[in-house]
Design a protein around this motif. Structure first.
Motif, short mmCIF file in Angstrom:
data_model
loop_
_atom_site.label_atom_id
_atom_site.label_comp_id
_atom_site.label_asym_id
_atom_site.label_seq_id
_atom_site.Cartn_x
_atom_site.Cartn_y
_atom_site.Cartn_z
N GLU A 211 0.85 -1.18 0.00
CA GLU A 211 0.00 0.00 0.00
C GLU A 211 0.89 1.23 0.00
O GLU A 211 1.68 1.42 0.92
N PHE A 212 0.77 2.03 -1.02
CA PHE A 212 1.64 3.21 -1.17
C PHE A 212 0.80 4.48 -1.15
O PHE A 212 -0.26 4.53 -1.77
N GLU A 213 1.31 5.48 -0.46
CA GLU A 213 0.54 6.71 -0.30
C GLU A 213 0.54 7.53 -1.59
O GLU A 213 1.59 7.76 -2.19
N ILE A 214 -0.66 7.96 -1.98
CA ILE A 214 -0.78 8.93 -3.08
C ILE A 214 -0.95 10.27 -2.39
O ILE A 214 -1.89 10.45 -1.61
N ILE A 215 -0.04 11.19 -2.65
CA ILE A 215 -0.17 12.48 -1.98
C ILE A 215 -0.48 13.57 -3.01
O ILE A 215 -0.19 13.42 -4.19
N CYS A 216 -1.08 14.65 -2.54
CA CYS A 216 -1.27 15.81 -3.38
C CYS A 216 -0.01 16.66 -3.21
O CYS A 216 0.30 17.11 -2.11
N ALA A 217 0.72 16.84 -4.30
CA ALA A 217 2.01 17.53 -4.21
C ALA A 217 1.91 18.96 -4.74
O ALA A 217 2.86 19.49 -5.30
N GLN A 218 0.75 19.57 -4.58
CA GLN A 218 0.57 20.95 -5.03
C GLN A 218 -0.29 21.64 -3.97
O GLN A 218 -1.38 21.16 -3.67
N LEU A 219 0.21 22.74 -3.43
CA LEU A 219 -0.55 23.45 -2.40
C LEU A 219 -1.89 23.88 -2.99
O LEU A 219 -1.93 24.64 -3.95
N CYS A 220 -3.00 23.32 -2.44
CA CYS A 220 -4.29 23.50 -3.11
C CYS A 220 -5.38 24.06 -2.20
O CYS A 220 -6.53 24.14 -2.59
N GLY A 221 -5.03 24.43 -0.99
CA GLY A 221 -6.03 24.99 -0.09
C GLY A 221 -5.78 24.55 1.34
O GLY A 221 -4.78 23.88 1.63
N ALA A 222 -6.73 24.92 2.22
CA ALA A 222 -6.52 24.69 3.65
C ALA A 222 -6.42 23.20 3.99
O ALA A 222 -5.77 22.84 4.95
N GLY A 223 -7.05 22.34 3.18
CA GLY A 223 -7.03 20.91 3.50
C GLY A 223 -5.98 20.13 2.74
O GLY A 223 -6.01 18.90 2.73
N HIS A 224 -5.05 20.86 2.12
CA HIS A 224 -4.01 20.22 1.30
C HIS A 224 -3.30 19.09 2.03
O HIS A 224 -3.08 18.01 1.48
N PHE A 225 -2.99 19.34 3.30
CA PHE A 225 -2.22 18.35 4.08
C PHE A 225 -2.96 17.02 4.20
O PHE A 225 -2.35 15.98 4.37
N SER A 226 -4.29 17.07 4.12
CA SER A 226 -5.08 15.86 4.35
C SER A 226 -5.47 15.17 3.05
O SER A 226 -6.18 14.17 3.05
N MET A 227 -5.01 15.70 1.93
CA MET A 227 -5.44 15.17 0.63
C MET A 227 -4.60 13.94 0.25
O MET A 227 -3.60 14.04 -0.44
N LYS A 228 -5.03 12.80 0.76
CA LYS A 228 -4.26 11.57 0.55
C LYS A 228 -5.12 10.51 -0.11
O LYS A 228 -6.33 10.49 0.03
N GLY A 229 -4.45 9.62 -0.81
CA GLY A 229 -5.09 8.43 -1.33
C GLY A 229 -4.13 7.28 -1.15
O GLY A 229 -3.01 7.47 -0.65
N PHE A 230 -4.54 6.08 -1.57
CA PHE A 230 -3.65 4.94 -1.44
C PHE A 230 -3.62 4.13 -2.72
O PHE A 230 -4.67 3.78 -3.27
N LEU A 231 -2.42 3.88 -3.19
CA LEU A 231 -2.23 3.00 -4.33
C LEU A 231 -2.00 1.60 -3.75
O LEU A 231 -0.98 1.37 -3.10
#
Ligand code: CUA
Length: 286
Positions: A211-231
Motif C-alpha cells: 500500500e503506497f501513499e498517493i499524496i497531493c504535491a501541489q498546495l491546493c487549499g486549507a485541507g491540502h495536508f489531508s489530501m491523501k489516497g492509497f495505491l
C-alpha cells in the motif's frame, strides 16, 4: 548508498531504478562539489587573512586553475544531463504510453480534498462524464458519471483507494474538478499536476505489492495536508476480487438535476466546471 543515507523512499516501480541511479550520481557530484568548494573557501580565509596581507594586491590570481576546475564541473554536468537525464526522459516519453491488452487505464480525479478513481469495468470502455451529473450522492455522482451511457454501467468508481495488479503497466489520466492538485506517488517515482480542464496521462509499472501513499504535491487549499489516497498494488487474483466487489450490481440512479447548466460552455471538456454545475443545481433546488 547516498540515497539510503538520505532516507529516500524505497522504489516500487519498474523505471524507478534508473531514476534512483541518476539521483545517486547527482548526490555524489553535489557532495564532491560541496566538499571541494568548502576546502577552497577555508584556504582563501587563511591565505588572504587581513593580518597577513595588510596591503591589498590589485593584480590577483595569475594562474588558471579555477577556470580549469570550472570546465571539469561543466563537463560532469553535461554528462549527467546528456548521458542520464535526457535519455531517461526520452525513454519515458517516446517508448510509451504502454500498449497492449494488459494495460490498465484509470482516471484519477482530484478535488478539494480527495481523490476519486474511475475504471472502465468489464467492457473496457470508460463511461462518459458530464459536469451536469455531479452531486455528492454516490462515488459515481461525485465524478459526474453519465447514468444514461451504457458504457458507464459496469464502471468501477473508487474513492481514496486505487487498486492495481502488480507487474502490469498502468496509465493514469490525471485531472481535477476545481484547482490545481498533483498526483504524486514517491514509491513509484512519479508526480503529475492535476489541472482542471485537462486530462494528463502518466504511466508506470508497479513491481512490488503493498500500500503506497498517493499524496497531493501541489498546495491546493486549507485541507491540502489531508489530501491523501492509497495505491494498493495487489496480486492479479486479489485485484480481480476487488474489481468484482466494486462493480455495481444495478445501474446507478441518476443524480437529480432540475435544469441544465445554462452557463456551461460547450467547449469545456467534461472534467471542467463541475463546481459551477453543482452551484447551479443547488440554486435551482432552493
Ligand atoms: Cu490537492 Cu494539495
Amino acid at each position: 548508498m547516498l540515497n539510503n543515507l538520505l532516507h529516500m523512499t524505497e522504489n516500487a516501480a519498474e523505471h524507478g531504478t534508473q531514476i534512483d541511479f541518476f539521483l545517486e550520481a547527482s548526490h555524489w557530484f553535489m557532495l564532491v562539489l560541496f566538499v571541494g568548494w568548502t576546502i577552497f573557501f577555508l584556504y582563501c580565509c587563511y591565505r588572504f587573512w587581513q593580518r597577513k596581507n595588510p596591503k591589498a594586491d590589485y593584480v590577483g590570481v595569475k594562474n588558471h586553475a579555477s577556470s580549469h576546475i570550472e570546465v571539469y564541473v561543466i563537463l560532469i554536468e553535461a554528462v549527467l544531463l546528456l548521458g542520464f537525464a535526457f535519455p531517461l526522459w526520452a525513454k519515458q516519453v517516446n517508448e510509451i504510453p504502454p500498449e497492449g491488452d494488459n494495460v490498465i487505464r484509470v482516471h484519477a480525479i482530484a478535488e478539494q480534498f480527495g481523490w476519486t478513481f474511475h475504471y472502465a469495468g468489464a467492457d473496457g470502455v470508460l463511461g462518459r462524464k458530464n459536469p451536469m451529473f455531479i452531486s455528492a450522492a454516490s462515488p459515481q455522482a461525485i465524478i459526474g458519471l453519465d447514468p444514461n451511457d451504457p458504457h458507464g454501467k459496469d464502471d468501477v468508481v473508487s474513492r481514496t483507494y486505487m487498486n492495481v495488479p502488480v507487474n502490469t503497466p498502468l496509465i493514469v489520466d490525471v485531472t481535477s474538478k476545481d484547482v490545481i492538485h498533483n498526483y504524486a506517488v514517491a514509491h513509484m517515482r512519479i508526480s503529475q499536476d492535476a489541472i482542471p480542464g485537462m486530462r494528463v496521462p502518466i504511466w508506470f509499472t508497479p513491481i512490488r505489492t503493498g500500500e503506497f501513499e498517493i499524496i497531493c504535491a501541489q498546495l491546493c487549499g486549507a485541507g491540502h495536508f489531508s489530501m491523501k489516497g492509497f495505491l494498493v498494488v495487489q496480486s492479479e487474483s486479489e485485484y480481480q476480487a476487488w474489481v468484482e466487489s466494486k462493480t455495481p450490481q444495478k445501474p446507478v440512479a441518476p443524480a437529480p438535476v432540475k435544469t441544465p447548466a445554462p452557463e456551461s460552455n460547450p467547449e469545456m471538456t467534461p472534467d471542467v466546471g463541475e463546481d459551477a454545475a453543482v452551484a447551479i443545481s443547488s440554486v435551482s433546488k432552493s
